[in-house]
Design a protein around this motif. Sequence first.
Motif, PDB file in Angstrom:
ATOM      1  N   ASN A  79     -18.911 -38.215   8.480  1.00 26.40           N
ATOM      2  CA  ASN A  79     -19.584 -39.232   8.627  1.00 26.40           C
ATOM      3  C   ASN A  79     -19.857 -40.554   7.551  1.00 26.40           C
ATOM      4  OD1 ASN A  79     -20.857 -38.327  10.820  1.00 26.40           O
ATOM      5  ND2 ASN A  79     -22.520 -36.615   9.773  1.00 26.40           N
ATOM      6  N   GLY A  80     -17.921 -40.773   6.371  1.00 27.00           N
ATOM      7  CA  GLY A  80     -18.635 -41.267   5.049  1.00 27.00           C
ATOM      8  C   GLY A  80     -17.355 -42.315   5.716  1.00 27.00           C
ATOM      9  N   GLY A  81     -16.679 -42.550   6.663  1.00 32.50           N
ATOM     10  CA  GLY A  81     -16.075 -43.337   6.771  1.00 32.50           C
ATOM     11  C   GLY A  81     -14.992 -43.957   6.096  1.00 32.50           C
ATOM     12  N   LEU A  82     -14.757 -42.849   4.773  1.00 29.02           N
ATOM     13  CA  LEU A  82     -12.679 -43.393   3.955  1.00 29.02           C
ATOM     14  C   LEU A  82     -11.999 -41.780   4.888  1.00 29.02           C
ATOM     15  CD1 LEU A  82     -15.089 -43.691   1.249  1.00 29.02           C
ATOM     16  CD2 LEU A  82     -13.746 -45.097   2.638  1.00 29.02           C
ATOM     17  N   SER A  83     -12.236 -42.197   6.121  1.00 31.87           N
ATOM     18  CA  SER A  83     -10.281 -40.807   6.912  1.00 31.87           C
ATOM     19  C   SER A  83      -9.940 -41.149   6.894  1.00 31.87           C
ATOM     20  CB  SER A  83     -11.293 -40.471   7.940  1.00 31.87           C
ATOM     21  OG  SER A  83     -11.760 -41.584   8.909  1.00 31.87           O
ATOM     22  N   GLN A  84      -9.471 -42.634   6.835  1.00 37.57           N
ATOM     23  CA  GLN A  84      -8.067 -42.958   6.520  1.00 37.57           C
ATOM     24  C   GLN A  84      -7.379 -43.334   5.193  1.00 37.57           C
ATOM     25  OE1 GLN A  84     -11.022 -44.526   6.959  1.00 37.57           O
ATOM     26  NE2 GLN A  84     -11.255 -47.057   4.937  1.00 37.57           N
ATOM     27  N   TYR A  85      -7.606 -42.611   4.077  1.00 37.59           N
ATOM     28  CA  TYR A  85      -7.512 -42.351   2.901  1.00 37.59           C
ATOM     29  C   TYR A  85      -7.110 -41.069   3.390  1.00 37.59           C
ATOM     30  CZ  TYR A  85      -9.179 -46.653   0.993  1.00 37.59           C
ATOM     31  OH  TYR A  85      -9.693 -48.204   1.058  1.00 37.59           O
ATOM     32  N   PRO A  86      -5.681 -40.538   3.179  1.00 40.51           N
ATOM     33  CA  PRO A  86      -5.604 -39.514   2.650  1.00 40.51           C
ATOM     34  C   PRO A  86      -5.478 -38.932   2.200  1.00 40.51           C
ATOM     35  CG  PRO A  86      -3.598 -40.890   3.225  1.00 40.51           C
ATOM     36  CD  PRO A  86      -4.867 -41.599   2.690  1.00 40.51           C
ATOM     37  N   ASN A  87      -5.785 -38.708   0.400  1.00 41.30           N
ATOM     38  CA  ASN A  87      -5.705 -37.929  -0.464  1.00 41.30           C
ATOM     39  C   ASN A  87      -6.291 -38.653  -1.277  1.00 41.30           C
ATOM     40  OD1 ASN A  87      -4.128 -40.470  -1.766  1.00 41.30           O
ATOM     41  ND2 ASN A  87      -2.405 -40.308  -1.345  1.00 41.30           N
ATOM     42  N   PHE A 105     -17.227 -43.752  -2.782  1.00 38.85           N
ATOM     43  CA  PHE A 105     -16.525 -44.296  -2.507  1.00 38.85           C
ATOM     44  C   PHE A 105     -16.566 -42.222  -3.456  1.00 38.85           C
ATOM     45  CE2 PHE A 105     -13.945 -47.776  -0.820  1.00 38.85           C
ATOM     46  CZ  PHE A 105     -12.863 -47.017  -0.846  1.00 38.85           C
ATOM     47  N   LEU A 106     -17.772 -42.643  -4.127  1.00 33.98           N
ATOM     48  CA  LEU A 106     -17.787 -41.349  -5.188  1.00 33.98           C
ATOM     49  C   LEU A 106     -17.957 -40.153  -5.168  1.00 33.98           C
ATOM     50  CD1 LEU A 106     -18.508 -40.251  -7.846  1.00 33.98           C
ATOM     51  CD2 LEU A 106     -20.421 -41.301  -7.841  1.00 33.98           C
ATOM     52  N   ALA A 107     -19.100 -40.814  -3.705  1.00 29.64           N
ATOM     53  CA  ALA A 107     -19.453 -39.644  -2.705  1.00 29.64           C
ATOM     54  C   ALA A 107     -18.434 -38.771  -1.340  1.00 29.64           C
ATOM     55  CB  ALA A 107     -20.782 -40.149  -1.170  1.00 29.64           C
ATOM     56  N   GLU A 108     -17.537 -39.707  -1.640  1.00 30.19           N
ATOM     57  CA  GLU A 108     -16.622 -38.791  -0.315  1.00 30.19           C
ATOM     58  C   GLU A 108     -16.106 -38.202  -1.375  1.00 30.19           C
ATOM     59  OE1 GLU A 108     -14.054 -38.629   2.601  1.00 30.19           O
ATOM     60  OE2 GLU A 108     -15.588 -39.495   2.471  1.00 30.19           O
ATOM     61  N   LEU A 109     -15.326 -38.444  -2.599  1.00 26.85           N
ATOM     62  CA  LEU A 109     -14.516 -37.518  -3.281  1.00 26.85           C
ATOM     63  C   LEU A 109     -15.610 -36.363  -3.824  1.00 26.85           C
ATOM     64  CD1 LEU A 109     -13.142 -40.060  -6.447  1.00 26.85           C
ATOM     65  CD2 LEU A 109     -11.642 -39.029  -4.799  1.00 26.85           C
ATOM     66  N   GLN A 110     -16.684 -36.145  -4.146  1.00 26.54           N
ATOM     67  CA  GLN A 110     -17.710 -35.365  -4.286  1.00 26.54           C
ATOM     68  C   GLN A 110     -17.883 -34.315  -3.433  1.00 26.54           C
ATOM     69  OE1 GLN A 110     -21.479 -36.874  -5.595  1.00 26.54           O
ATOM     70  NE2 GLN A 110     -20.706 -36.692  -7.622  1.00 26.54           N
ATOM     71  N   TYR A 111     -17.642 -34.441  -2.026  1.00 25.36           N
ATOM     72  CA  TYR A 111     -17.331 -33.538  -0.590  1.00 25.36           C
ATOM     73  C   TYR A 111     -16.210 -33.355  -0.702  1.00 25.36           C
ATOM     74  CZ  TYR A 111     -18.141 -32.434   4.013  1.00 25.36           C
ATOM     75  OH  TYR A 111     -18.331 -32.236   5.905  1.00 25.36           O
ATOM     76  N   ARG A 112     -15.088 -34.371  -0.964  1.00 24.38           N
ATOM     77  CA  ARG A 112     -13.310 -33.504  -0.719  1.00 24.38           C
ATOM     78  C   ARG A 112     -13.554 -32.501  -2.022  1.00 24.38           C
ATOM     79  NH1 ARG A 112      -9.245 -37.516   1.404  1.00 24.38           N
ATOM     80  NH2 ARG A 112     -10.380 -38.980   2.846  1.00 24.38           N
ATOM     81  N   GLN A 113     -14.505 -32.712  -2.688  1.00 30.16           N
ATOM     82  CA  GLN A 113     -14.020 -31.866  -3.729  1.00 30.16           C
ATOM     83  C   GLN A 113     -14.727 -30.208  -3.461  1.00 30.16           C
ATOM     84  OE1 GLN A 113     -15.502 -32.587  -7.609  1.00 30.16           O
ATOM     85  NE2 GLN A 113     -14.617 -30.833  -8.456  1.00 30.16           N
ATOM     86  N   LEU A 114     -15.615 -29.835  -2.645  1.00 32.68           N
ATOM     87  CA  LEU A 114     -16.603 -29.441  -1.751  1.00 32.68           C
ATOM     88  C   LEU A 114     -16.323 -28.897  -0.989  1.00 32.68           C
ATOM     89  CD1 LEU A 114     -19.937 -30.669  -3.355  1.00 32.68           C
ATOM     90  CD2 LEU A 114     -18.949 -29.063  -4.391  1.00 32.68           C
ATOM     91  N   HIS A 115     -15.339 -29.299   0.334  1.00 32.25           N
ATOM     92  CA  HIS A 115     -14.623 -28.575   1.516  1.00 32.25           C
ATOM     93  C   HIS A 115     -13.187 -28.739   1.647  1.00 32.25           C
ATOM     94  CE1 HIS A 115     -18.554 -30.366   2.010  1.00 32.25           C
ATOM     95  NE2 HIS A 115     -18.676 -29.670   2.773  1.00 32.25           N
ATOM     96  N   ASN A 116     -13.110 -28.261   0.043  1.00 28.54           N
ATOM     97  CA  ASN A 116     -11.223 -28.341   0.360  1.00 28.54           C
ATOM     98  C   ASN A 116     -10.914 -29.555   0.738  1.00 28.54           C
ATOM     99  OD1 ASN A 116      -8.708 -26.894   0.158  1.00 28.54           O
ATOM    100  ND2 ASN A 116      -8.555 -25.166   2.266  1.00 28.54           N
ATOM    101  N   ASN A 117     -11.103 -30.524  -0.014  1.00 29.13           N
ATOM    102  CA  ASN A 117      -9.932 -31.821   0.762  1.00 29.13           C
ATOM    103  C   ASN A 117     -10.109 -32.715   2.367  1.00 29.13           C
ATOM    104  OD1 ASN A 117      -9.237 -34.150  -0.648  1.00 29.13           O
ATOM    105  ND2 ASN A 117      -6.650 -32.828  -0.137  1.00 29.13           N
ATOM    106  N   LYS A 118     -11.229 -32.436   2.741  1.00 26.30           N
ATOM    107  CA  LYS A 118     -11.813 -32.630   3.916  1.00 26.30           C
ATOM    108  C   LYS A 118     -12.391 -33.319   3.826  1.00 26.30           C
ATOM    109  CE  LYS A 118     -11.032 -27.965   6.173  1.00 26.30           C
ATOM    110  NZ  LYS A 118     -11.745 -26.930   7.024  1.00 26.30           N
ATOM    111  N   PRO A 119     -12.009 -34.740   4.200  1.00 25.14           N
ATOM    112  CA  PRO A 119     -12.743 -36.079   4.531  1.00 25.14           C
ATOM    113  C   PRO A 119     -13.923 -36.112   5.398  1.00 25.14           C
ATOM    114  CG  PRO A 119     -11.099 -36.066   6.348  1.00 25.14           C
ATOM    115  CD  PRO A 119     -11.167 -35.245   5.585  1.00 25.14           C
ATOM    116  N   ASP A 120     -14.903 -36.709   4.578  1.00 25.59           N
ATOM    117  CA  ASP A 120     -16.346 -36.538   5.555  1.00 25.59           C
ATOM    118  C   ASP A 120     -16.549 -37.220   6.855  1.00 25.59           C
ATOM    119  OD1 ASP A 120     -19.214 -36.042   5.871  1.00 25.59           O
ATOM    120  OD2 ASP A 120     -19.664 -37.900   4.350  1.00 25.59           O
TER     121      ASP A 120
END
Length: 218
Positions: free
Chosen positions: A132-140, A115-130
């Motif tokens: 390859n992260g497998g957490l795209s079901q979390y909208p925000n 989850f930490l890696a997902e948050l860091q990815y969205r912070q760098l990519h304009n809140n877009k889900p990763d």
Amino acid sequence: MVLFFAFVAAKAQDPIAKKPKDTLKSRTDTIDTEPKYINQGKIAGKKAFHRSLIFPGLGQMYNYGLVVDDIRSGRVEGSKFWQKTYILAKLGAIYGGGTMLVISYMDNNKMYRKFLAELQYRQLHNNKPDPNGGLSQYPNTDALTIAKNIYKRNREIVLISLVGLYGLSAVDAYVTARLKYFNVDETLSFKVAPSFISPNTMYGFNSPAPALKLVIKL
């Protein structure tokens, strides 16, 4: 010549100096020959405690060996089946509980990092889900942050539980070893009797309450 023989005769008449008496032998009557008391329980408790600190479960194995030695030497009667089973059960609980806690720590740590890696990815990519992260079901990111904090808290709780289990195993080994050499003779007795206590006597009020009184006689 006359003077020479007179000198030799005088030397021959000198008294022989006596050797001083051995003062150590004269003090033998003051030496306490009684053997000193050795607290076997304290020694065994320290050994069990130190072994448990080296590795969890070694103290319980040491206590098990003490029981086996008593049986082989004939100091106790019977096979002490239940006592040995109880020690082995505690040993199994330590390893079983420790294994479950380690697995839980690894799972929570893995999810926390995910989850930490997902948050860091969205912070760098304009809140877009990763993708390859497998957490795209979390909208925000709020839901991701809550989940991350939950796994982090669970990881810390499991880590504290591991430390507690480690300390508890050491204390249990110490207490078990001490109680093995704790003898209660026939002079020890206790008596339980009903009694009354006054819980509120600070302002002069007396409101007795029923209680039990324990009297121990040594």
